[in-house]
Motif scaffolding. Sequence first.
Motif, PDB file in Angstrom:
ATOM      1  N   HIS A  74       0.831  -1.213   0.000  1.00  0.00           N
ATOM      2  CA  HIS A  74       0.000   0.000   0.000  1.00  0.00           C
ATOM      3  C   HIS A  74       0.858   1.252   0.000  1.00  0.00           C
ATOM      4  CE1 HIS A  74      -3.971  -1.833   0.830  1.00  0.00           C
ATOM      5  NE2 HIS A  74      -3.248  -2.798   1.381  1.00  0.00           N
ATOM      6  N   GLY A  75       0.534   2.153  -0.886  1.00  0.00           N
ATOM      7  CA  GLY A  75       1.146   3.476  -0.870  1.00  0.00           C
ATOM      8  C   GLY A  75       0.073   4.508  -0.620  1.00  0.00           C
ATOM      9  N   GLY A  76       0.404   5.769  -0.794  1.00  0.00           N
ATOM     10  CA  GLY A  76      -0.579   6.836  -0.596  1.00  0.00           C
ATOM     11  C   GLY A  76      -1.534   6.930  -1.770  1.00  0.00           C
ATOM     12  N   GLU A  77      -2.183   8.083  -1.859  1.00  0.00           N
ATOM     13  CA  GLU A  77      -3.179   8.273  -2.928  1.00  0.00           C
ATOM     14  C   GLU A  77      -2.520   8.161  -4.308  1.00  0.00           C
ATOM     15  OE1 GLU A  77      -6.843  11.160  -2.818  1.00  0.00           O
ATOM     16  OE2 GLU A  77      -5.064  12.259  -3.456  1.00  0.00           O
ATOM     17  N   ARG A  78      -1.331   8.742  -4.418  1.00  0.00           N
ATOM     18  CA  ARG A  78      -0.568   8.624  -5.670  1.00  0.00           C
ATOM     19  C   ARG A  78       0.712   7.915  -5.341  1.00  0.00           C
ATOM     20  NH1 ARG A  78      -2.143  14.450  -7.872  1.00  0.00           N
ATOM     21  NH2 ARG A  78      -4.322  13.942  -7.975  1.00  0.00           N
ATOM     22  N   THR A  79       0.858   6.729  -5.886  1.00  0.00           N
ATOM     23  CA  THR A  79       1.988   5.905  -5.483  1.00  0.00           C
ATOM     24  C   THR A  79       2.357   4.957  -6.609  1.00  0.00           C
ATOM     25  OG1 THR A  79       2.730   4.289  -3.860  1.00  0.00           O
ATOM     26  CG2 THR A  79       0.425   4.186  -4.470  1.00  0.00           C
ATOM     27  N   SER A  80       3.592   4.459  -6.524  1.00  0.00           N
ATOM     28  CA  SER A  80       4.004   3.441  -7.481  1.00  0.00           C
ATOM     29  C   SER A  80       3.730   2.054  -6.925  1.00  0.00           C
ATOM     30  CB  SER A  80       5.499   3.599  -7.772  1.00  0.00           C
ATOM     31  OG  SER A  80       6.195   3.562  -6.552  1.00  0.00           O
ATOM     32  N   LYS A  81       3.297   2.003  -5.658  1.00  0.00           N
ATOM     33  CA  LYS A  81       2.989   0.704  -5.051  1.00  0.00           C
ATOM     34  C   LYS A  81       1.742   0.103  -5.724  1.00  0.00           C
ATOM     35  CE  LYS A  81       6.176   0.808  -1.839  1.00  0.00           C
ATOM     36  NZ  LYS A  81       5.945   1.417  -0.545  1.00  0.00           N
ATOM     37  N   PRO A  82       1.576  -1.226  -5.575  1.00  0.00           N
ATOM     38  CA  PRO A  82       0.447  -1.860  -6.286  1.00  0.00           C
ATOM     39  C   PRO A  82      -0.925  -1.321  -5.858  1.00  0.00           C
ATOM     40  CG  PRO A  82       1.937  -3.513  -5.410  1.00  0.00           C
ATOM     41  CD  PRO A  82       2.417  -2.209  -4.888  1.00  0.00           C
ATOM     42  N   VAL A  83      -1.072  -0.932  -4.593  1.00  0.00           N
ATOM     43  CA  VAL A  83      -2.393  -0.506  -4.141  1.00  0.00           C
ATOM     44  C   VAL A  83      -2.327   0.967  -3.705  1.00  0.00           C
ATOM     45  CG1 VAL A  83      -4.330  -0.997  -2.624  1.00  0.00           C
ATOM     46  CG2 VAL A  83      -2.778  -2.843  -3.288  1.00  0.00           C
ATOM     47  N   ALA A  84      -2.955   1.833  -4.504  1.00  0.00           N
ATOM     48  CA  ALA A  84      -3.052   3.234  -4.100  1.00  0.00           C
ATOM     49  C   ALA A  84      -4.078   3.335  -2.987  1.00  0.00           C
ATOM     50  CB  ALA A  84      -3.475   4.090  -5.288  1.00  0.00           C
ATOM     51  N   SER A  85      -3.698   3.928  -1.879  1.00  0.00           N
ATOM     52  CA  SER A  85      -4.565   3.904  -0.699  1.00  0.00           C
ATOM     53  C   SER A  85      -4.766   5.312  -0.166  1.00  0.00           C
ATOM     54  CB  SER A  85      -3.945   3.029   0.394  1.00  0.00           C
ATOM     55  OG  SER A  85      -3.526   1.809  -0.175  1.00  0.00           O
TER      56      SER A  85
END
Lengths: 279, 596
Positions: free
Chosen positions: B546-557
């Motif tokens: 999980h990343g923030g609203e804008r992220t390179s992680k798979p789940v924008a959170s």
Amino acid sequence: MSARSIPRTTLGEGASHEGFLRHKSFRWAKVAILLCAGAIAGYALIDVPGRHYGGTPFGYVLGTVSVLLILWLTMLGVRKRAMTRGRWSLKGWTSAHVWLGLSLVVLATLHTGFRFAPDVHTLAWALMLLVILSGVYGIAVYAALPPALGDSRGELTRPQMVDALAKLDAQLEAAAQPLSHGQAALVRRALAEDPFAAGLVRRLSGSAPRSPTRRAIDRLQGETAVVAVLERKAAALAQVRRHLRIRALLEVWLYVHVPLTFALLAALAAHILSVFFYW
Amino acid sequence: MAFLLRTVTASAEGREIVRTRRVEGDRLTIGRGPECDVHLTDLAVALRHAEVARSGDRLAVSVEAGLTVALDGRQVSSGSLALATGGDLRIGAHLLRFLPTPPDSGEIAVGIERVTEGEAKLGRRADRLFSLAPVLPGKRAMAWLLALLVVALCIAWPVKTFYDRQHRAERFARFQADEIWSAGHLSAAHAALQHNCSACHVKPFESVRDAACAACHRDIHGHADPFRLARAQPDLTAWGRFQLRVKQAFNLPPGRCIDCHTEHQGPQKMAPTPQRFCADCHGSLHAKLPDTRIGDAGDFGRLHPDLRPAAIVGWNGERAVLGRLAAGPGAREDNGLKFPHALHLSATGGAAQMARRLGIGRSLDCASCHRPEPEGARYQLVVMERDCASCHSLAFARSGGTVRTLRHGDPAQVIADLRDYYGFRTASPPSSLAPAARRLPGEAPAVSTRIRFEAGAHAPGPEAAIRAVFSRGGACYDCHQVEAPPAGSLAYRIHPVAFPERYVRHGWFDHRPHAAQSCGSCHQAARSNAASDLLIPGIVTCRGCHGGERTSKPVASPCAMCHSYHARPGAPAMVVRQRLRGERRAEPAAVVGEGQ
């Protein structure tokens, strides 16, 4: 030498004609385009939650500007009765009326946020568009028709045209005296033909189907003297009808533009009241 | 006998010209023909139209066949007049007026004039003739009419509807006039209010207040204490201050429900609350509220306090004391239980062997003991009888076909049962009901236990049995912290066991979307040797996916994925809405690479 040379005539305003559209080399057209461009840029760039509509801060700004413009545009009706020159000449005022009025198409439509429904808000917008459309029509006919209006009169003034008709009627009446009662009835109907009795549609179309004069010409082929007068009357009638048609085309838009403007003012009052009533 | 004709004509200047003529005889012919006695230059008149003849004291009027005249106003083809009274004869545009004549008179006076109605064409102003003014209603009249029509329909009618509604309770099943003021369709949730504007717009010229919302939404929870909320607001920019001024000038107090829950936007979806909305205050909350216990949070990937689950940190007598712990390896909670996860999950240890013997599987796994709640977001509490007892038997004796079992959770009952059982028997109790003596479900105590039971027949009695159960190697001692009684007493006590219902109370965690992950990828149970290990993972583990609203992680959170603005026990509003709209499945939403 220079002191003795003949001073050049400076061409002031009025020496060469510049129509109200081109007034001051399109000054008000440029203002209108700037206004529209600003509104479109704001619409595209300003971030609003959800969609643009009249209730966002930008929407309120657009609405306020639009309603002030409409009120000012309406004032032309008062202003036009005082013809002046100079910076705020009536021509300049009219030029601004036209161009700023056209810019309202963009400003007020952006104010709606393209939301249309059967409500008082869309009514105001629709009335405004009708007023503007009738105005555009007015500009078009003012640009195109006045030469035709002059041509249609020939060399006659309007009272002369009416007078000519009356004289022809008198001649016709005299010429028709020997006719039988049935034939006289035909002439009588031709005499009764009044181009000014035509309603709006007849005037706008310039047509006169079943013209009694034409009928009398067809039926009275034997009576040369009467037919000659009838032919002259038919020509005079046609000329009057052409003139009437152009006058009607030139005037009819004001019968839409002015009453709908006041309907628009009422609808705007309802629109603004409704917003604050249910604030 | 004669007719005295008196013809009246008007000159161009309007002067009357009167000509008199005398026609001898008792007959008068009238027509357009020049041979007629009365010559009317009117094309409506036939060449020889009518004849008037005197007969005695009357005048007979005969008209040419097929024609008519108006005799005293009546259209007739023949008729007569009394001389004594006279009368009017109208032919075409001409009026012949026979004046009353005494019977003995030899002259009949006749006035003749042209009735010039509708002939004033030239008199009208030519300019006006050519304009549209005569054929259209006036512009001013039309303007007034249209404006009044609009005022009546669009102002008066809706205003009347509003005030009418104040006086009578209506069912708003049909159209109401003030709907034409609507700024747009209501949201689907409020569609039932479509015909009832006053449900929200309570007072005219007053913006919608929260009280109107609270009339229906009684249970909605605010975000925080309004004063602290106000203090936490970010500093306004000049533009923001200007906006606030304008709003105040227009009677729009800030912070109302409808600031976020805008209406009349049509049946559109409420967008997930953007992260900025939260970060405005929470990104630098400590600067505004130094005493807050909430860590600053602006973006899950970059600025978010570590997870601080509410775990049991101690005991106040029988009551567990909850406290916030930093999640992750090393966190300890005090649940009162002894349970080595590693031992149970080992593929080779005693638990695995037992599982094989009992046919449970090759070894135990998480699901052997942990059962999800029906809803699936969380797991049920482990229950001894259901989840442990199949291996950890509390049986201690067989009486005929019945297996005697110690009552779990009630030490006093255990003590009483054992005292009674062994007090009436000569035989001593088994020296232990130790883990080694575990049985298959339904079986009597294992053979080894029975042998020991028989062997201990000479043991000192029930006290020894009770002490054995509660002491090292005894059935209770295996899993529980036993509080020894004072010397000479047998009042053993078991330290209570408790678990929080929810570790994460102000955030939302749902196991279902994570089902594609193995339990071990977050919960380090296989390496845990003590029940006190808090196996809630730290934020580092979450940030694997999980990343923030804008992220390179798979789940924008965005914040709204786990938190609700209005504190609520269940799933956050965004998740609930997404489920209702079918945008979020209960099953794992996406399989993200194992072990991330």
